[in-house]
Design a protein around this motif. Structure first.
Motif, PDB file in Angstrom:
ATOM      1  N   GLY A 159       0.811  -1.200   0.000  1.00  0.00           N
ATOM      2  CA  GLY A 159       0.000   0.000   0.000  1.00  0.00           C
ATOM      3  C   GLY A 159       0.850   1.258   0.000  1.00  0.00           C
ATOM      4  N   GLY A 160       0.193   2.374  -0.213  1.00  0.00           N
ATOM      5  CA  GLY A 160       0.905   3.638  -0.223  1.00  0.00           C
ATOM      6  C   GLY A 160       0.048   4.741  -0.783  1.00  0.00           C
ATOM      7  N   LEU A 161       0.701   5.856  -1.073  1.00  0.00           N
ATOM      8  CA  LEU A 161       0.036   7.035  -1.622  1.00  0.00           C
ATOM      9  C   LEU A 161       0.303   7.098  -3.121  1.00  0.00           C
ATOM     10  CD1 LEU A 161      -1.427   9.777  -1.270  1.00  0.00           C
ATOM     11  CD2 LEU A 161       0.821  10.780  -0.793  1.00  0.00           C
ATOM     12  N   VAL A 162      -0.765   7.286  -3.889  1.00  0.00           N
ATOM     13  CA  VAL A 162      -0.635   7.353  -5.339  1.00  0.00           C
ATOM     14  C   VAL A 162      -1.604   8.397  -5.872  1.00  0.00           C
ATOM     15  CG1 VAL A 162      -2.324   5.508  -5.721  1.00  0.00           C
ATOM     16  CG2 VAL A 162      -0.550   5.931  -7.441  1.00  0.00           C
ATOM     17  N   GLN A 163      -1.266   8.986  -6.986  1.00  0.00           N
ATOM     18  CA  GLN A 163      -2.146   9.982  -7.592  1.00  0.00           C
ATOM     19  C   GLN A 163      -3.245   9.298  -8.402  1.00  0.00           C
ATOM     20  OE1 GLN A 163       0.446  12.587  -9.850  1.00  0.00           O
ATOM     21  NE2 GLN A 163       0.689  13.951  -8.089  1.00  0.00           N
ATOM     22  N   THR A 164      -4.315  10.024  -8.619  1.00  0.00           N
ATOM     23  CA  THR A 164      -5.403   9.527  -9.465  1.00  0.00           C
ATOM     24  C   THR A 164      -4.848   9.090 -10.816  1.00  0.00           C
ATOM     25  OG1 THR A 164      -7.052  10.941  -8.402  1.00  0.00           O
ATOM     26  CG2 THR A 164      -7.546  10.154 -10.610  1.00  0.00           C
ATOM     27  N   GLY A 165      -5.267   7.914 -11.235  1.00  0.00           N
ATOM     28  CA  GLY A 165      -4.798   7.358 -12.500  1.00  0.00           C
ATOM     29  C   GLY A 165      -3.574   6.480 -12.363  1.00  0.00           C
ATOM     30  N   GLY A 166      -2.977   6.467 -11.201  1.00  0.00           N
ATOM     31  CA  GLY A 166      -1.786   5.671 -10.975  1.00  0.00           C
ATOM     32  C   GLY A 166      -2.081   4.210 -10.693  1.00  0.00           C
ATOM     33  N   SER A 167      -1.012   3.465 -10.401  1.00  0.00           N
ATOM     34  CA  SER A 167      -1.127   2.023 -10.174  1.00  0.00           C
ATOM     35  C   SER A 167      -0.383   1.625  -8.911  1.00  0.00           C
ATOM     36  CB  SER A 167      -0.539   1.250 -11.356  1.00  0.00           C
ATOM     37  OG  SER A 167      -1.229   1.503 -12.551  1.00  0.00           O
ATOM     38  N   LEU A 168      -0.860   0.561  -8.325  1.00  0.00           N
ATOM     39  CA  LEU A 168      -0.184  -0.081  -7.201  1.00  0.00           C
ATOM     40  C   LEU A 168      -0.398  -1.582  -7.316  1.00  0.00           C
ATOM     41  CD1 LEU A 168      -1.090   1.992  -3.974  1.00  0.00           C
ATOM     42  CD2 LEU A 168       1.193   1.708  -4.980  1.00  0.00           C
ATOM     43  N   ARG A 169       0.536  -2.339  -6.789  1.00  0.00           N
ATOM     44  CA  ARG A 169       0.339  -3.781  -6.687  1.00  0.00           C
ATOM     45  C   ARG A 169       0.471  -4.185  -5.231  1.00  0.00           C
ATOM     46  NH1 ARG A 169       3.517  -9.037  -9.151  1.00  0.00           N
ATOM     47  NH2 ARG A 169       5.054  -8.460  -7.570  1.00  0.00           N
TER      48      ARG A 169
END
Length: 121
Positions: free
Chosen positions: A8-18
């Motif tokens: 988890g973490g902080l991401v901007q709109t439109g970004g991705s995380l796994r």
């Protein structure tokens, strides 16, 4: 089964995380793996689930086409790939293991500790 979620973490709109969820303690392939999430002030909701072999997946409508669940039984790990993230995806994400291919959280026996995903607008 002990489950440990991470990624988890902080991401901007439109970004991705796994997100990853590593399991230990029992035979991993005996369990259906699910992902749930809980936003502040809301109930825990189903995100998706993957069958024992990984051949089948089911998702909640709000994440279809954006999120993908996969598993590697030889590594005792399940993944949640999240693309095109939106602010409304902000939540603590939990992995869970159970014996039923289900979207009901009550059907899952073991839960990880959760990992926070924050999507900024």
């Amino acid at each position: 089964v002990q489950l440990q979620a991470s990624g988890g973490g902080l991401v901007q709109t439109g970004g991705s995380l796994r997100l990853s969820c590593a399991a230990s303690g029992r035979t991993f392939s005996n369990y259906v793996l699910g992902w749930f999430r809980q936003a502040p002030g809301k109930e825990r909701e189903f995100v998706g689930t993957i069958s024992w072999s990984g051949s089948s997946t089911v998702y909640v409508d709000s994440v279809k086409g954006r999120f993908t669940i996969s598993r590697e039984n030889e590594k005792n790990t399940v993944y949640l790939q999240m693309n095109s993230l939106k602010p409304e995806d902000t939540a603590v994400y939990y992995c869970a293991a159970g014996g039923s291919y289900s979207h009901h959280k009550d059907h899952y026996l073991y839960w990880g500790q959760g990992t926070l995903v924050t999507v900024s607008s």
